[in-house]
Structures are given as C-alpha cells and as structure tokens.
Design a protein around this motif. Structure first.
Motif, PDB file in Angstrom:
ATOM      1  N   UNK A  73     -23.988 -62.522 -13.235  1.00 60.36           N
ATOM      2  CA  UNK A  73     -23.463 -61.714 -14.343  1.00 60.36           C
ATOM      3  C   UNK A  73     -22.215 -62.340 -14.884  1.00 60.36           C
ATOM      4  N   UNK A  74     -21.164 -62.463 -14.006  1.00 55.86           N
ATOM      5  CA  UNK A  74     -19.816 -63.145 -14.607  1.00 55.86           C
ATOM      6  C   UNK A  74     -19.902 -64.405 -15.209  1.00 55.86           C
ATOM      7  N   UNK A  75     -21.046 -65.229 -14.799  1.00 52.70           N
ATOM      8  CA  UNK A  75     -20.917 -66.603 -15.549  1.00 52.70           C
ATOM      9  C   UNK A  75     -21.859 -66.561 -16.711  1.00 52.70           C
ATOM     10  N   UNK A  76     -22.778 -65.852 -16.835  1.00 57.10           N
ATOM     11  CA  UNK A  76     -23.503 -65.719 -17.957  1.00 57.10           C
ATOM     12  C   UNK A  76     -23.215 -64.935 -18.948  1.00 57.10           C
ATOM     13  N   UNK A  77     -22.137 -63.814 -18.599  1.00 50.23           N
ATOM     14  CA  UNK A  77     -21.819 -62.894 -19.579  1.00 50.23           C
ATOM     15  C   UNK A  77     -22.732 -61.873 -19.828  1.00 50.23           C
ATOM     16  N   UNK A  78     -23.813 -61.654 -18.962  1.00 54.57           N
ATOM     17  CA  UNK A  78     -24.919 -60.369 -19.330  1.00 54.57           C
ATOM     18  C   UNK A  78     -24.782 -59.501 -17.974  1.00 54.57           C
ATOM     19  N   UNK A  79     -24.999 -58.350 -18.364  1.00 52.64           N
ATOM     20  CA  UNK A  79     -25.326 -57.606 -17.379  1.00 52.64           C
ATOM     21  C   UNK A  79     -26.386 -57.615 -16.469  1.00 52.64           C
ATOM     22  N   UNK A 141     -25.315 -51.668 -11.335  1.00 51.94           N
ATOM     23  CA  UNK A 141     -25.223 -52.871 -12.317  1.00 51.94           C
ATOM     24  C   UNK A 141     -24.017 -53.686 -11.970  1.00 51.94           C
ATOM     25  N   UNK A 142     -24.196 -54.990 -12.206  1.00 55.08           N
ATOM     26  CA  UNK A 142     -23.157 -55.946 -12.215  1.00 55.08           C
ATOM     27  C   UNK A 142     -22.750 -56.348 -13.779  1.00 55.08           C
ATOM     28  N   UNK A 143     -21.435 -55.923 -13.938  1.00 57.81           N
ATOM     29  CA  UNK A 143     -21.025 -56.147 -15.179  1.00 57.81           C
ATOM     30  C   UNK A 143     -20.357 -57.442 -15.394  1.00 57.81           C
ATOM     31  N   UNK A 144     -20.445 -58.131 -16.543  1.00 60.95           N
ATOM     32  CA  UNK A 144     -19.875 -59.537 -16.834  1.00 60.95           C
ATOM     33  C   UNK A 144     -18.464 -59.370 -16.293  1.00 60.95           C
ATOM     34  N   UNK A 145     -17.738 -58.344 -16.554  1.00 63.38           N
ATOM     35  CA  UNK A 145     -16.176 -58.197 -16.409  1.00 63.38           C
ATOM     36  C   UNK A 145     -15.912 -58.018 -14.948  1.00 63.38           C
ATOM     37  N   UNK A 146     -16.856 -57.672 -14.338  1.00 66.18           N
ATOM     38  CA  UNK A 146     -16.571 -57.520 -12.664  1.00 66.18           C
ATOM     39  C   UNK A 146     -16.453 -56.076 -12.447  1.00 66.18           C
ATOM     40  N   UNK A 147     -16.343 -55.123 -13.197  1.00 68.48           N
ATOM     41  CA  UNK A 147     -16.114 -53.804 -12.966  1.00 68.48           C
ATOM     42  C   UNK A 147     -17.379 -53.084 -13.104  1.00 68.48           C
ATOM     43  N   UNK A 148     -17.649 -52.071 -12.109  1.00 72.77           N
ATOM     44  CA  UNK A 148     -18.606 -51.296 -12.173  1.00 72.77           C
ATOM     45  C   UNK A 148     -18.712 -50.211 -11.266  1.00 72.77           C
ATOM     46  N   UNK A 149     -19.791 -49.339 -11.182  1.00 77.01           N
ATOM     47  CA  UNK A 149     -19.874 -48.345 -10.279  1.00 77.01           C
ATOM     48  C   UNK A 149     -19.915 -48.747  -9.065  1.00 77.01           C
ATOM     49  N   UNK A 150     -19.401 -48.191  -7.874  1.00 79.64           N
ATOM     50  CA  UNK A 150     -19.817 -48.578  -6.622  1.00 79.64           C
ATOM     51  C   UNK A 150     -21.104 -48.299  -6.078  1.00 79.64           C
TER      52      UNK A 150
END
Length: 191
Positions: A73-79, A141-150
C-alpha cells in the motif's frame, strides 16, 4: 605362499576363514539401533511440530503477509484491504476504474488468499480490542499514507491463542493475550 589342497578347492594357508567368531556383537547392534532411534525422533519432531509450534508458525506467516500488504500500500500508492472469511486471509485493492467503491482481489503472488492451517481459527477485530466482527465483508485497510484504523487478528487453536495487533500507524506486533482472552470470554458470555 603355501596352498592347502582339499578335495574341492585350493585355498592359501594365510587366507582368513570366515567362521562364527566374525560378525557383530550384541552391544554393537544395540548402539546402532539407539543411534537410529535418536535420529528418527529428531526427524519426527521436525516433520510433525506440536500445536503451539503450528500456531506460532501460522502467526508468523500472517504477520509477514500483513506487513507485505502494508508495504505494498505504501509503495504502490493504493489502499490495500483484507478480511478473514471462512478461516481464509484474503487481500483486496480498490478498483480505480469504477466510480463506486469496489474491491478486487490483489494481483500479487505474495498476497494470494491463504487459508489458515487445520485446527487453527482466525478472527478479525476492527477498531482495536473491540468486539470481534461477525460481518464476513468487514475490511481492515492499509492506507498509502500509513494511517488507518487499528485492528487485531486473533489466531487460536485448542492449545493457545495469539493476537496480531495493528495500531493506527500500521505497525504490527504480537499483542497481549490476556486482553484477547478476556474480550473473547466476554463475547461468549454475551451470547
């Protein structure tokens, strides 16, 4: 070299005659049997791990897959999303061609849907140590920005439980089993 002549054969005098004194002693045979037994017991222990070892291995595999999804998610920019349904860990990515939110299976061999081993059950808790979700379509979810719900992933067998905890920044760790057990017990009591 002198030869002895018998009626049926000619044999050198210094040739060894195989008699009943040649062979293996009982002690030698017992030593070999013990060595083989030890080697077999070590091989069986490696080939057939106990339930706690299987649970630990399944937890390690799940953590590795979740970390791979987070990194993707972080490297591709997709959730990247995942859920646990029918004891299978499945990963999805959002269909960017569709105007509505639509999830498709991830096209990545590292993130192929994978069932957990026999005898090991898995459950997903969204929002941390809250109630276990019963919705088979619920996604973490794993967001591209790294922030998400625990979230928490609880793995259990007849002999133990392990919890994978993800915080709001996507950091994964093995969680406190007491929290998982008390939450699980309260869910059972509420039913």
């Amino acid at each position: 070299m002198r030869l002895l002549k018998h009626k049926w054969s000619v044999m050198p005098v210094n040739a060894r005659v195989f008699n009943s004194k040649n062979g293996f002693t009982l002690i030698e045979i017992l030593v070999v049997v013990i060595i083989i037994g030890i080697a077999l017991s070590l091989a069986v222990a490696k080939l057939y791990p106990d339930e706690n070892e299987r649970l630990r291995e399944e937890t390690d595999r799940a953590v590795a897959m979740l970390e791979a999804a987070r990194d993707e998610a972080a490297f591709s920019g997709h959730t990247i999303a995942f859920n646990i349904s029918e004891n299978t860990l499945t990963f999805y990515e959002r269909d960017t061609r569709s105007a509505e939110i639509k999830w498709l299976p991830v096209n990545n061999p590292q993130l192929e849907a994978r069932p957990f081993a026999d005898g090991i059950s898995a459950a997903l808790r969204l929002g941390g140590s809250g109630a276990q979700t019963s919705d088979k379509n619920a996604l973490a979810l794993f967001q591209p920005a790294g922030v998400g719900a625990p979230f928490e992933v609880l793995l259990a067998s007849n002999f133990g439980q392990r919890v994978i905890v993800a915080d709001a920044l996507g950091n994964l760790s093995l969680g406190n089993l007491d929290t998982a057990i008390s939450a699980n017990t309260s869910q059972v009591n509420a039913r």
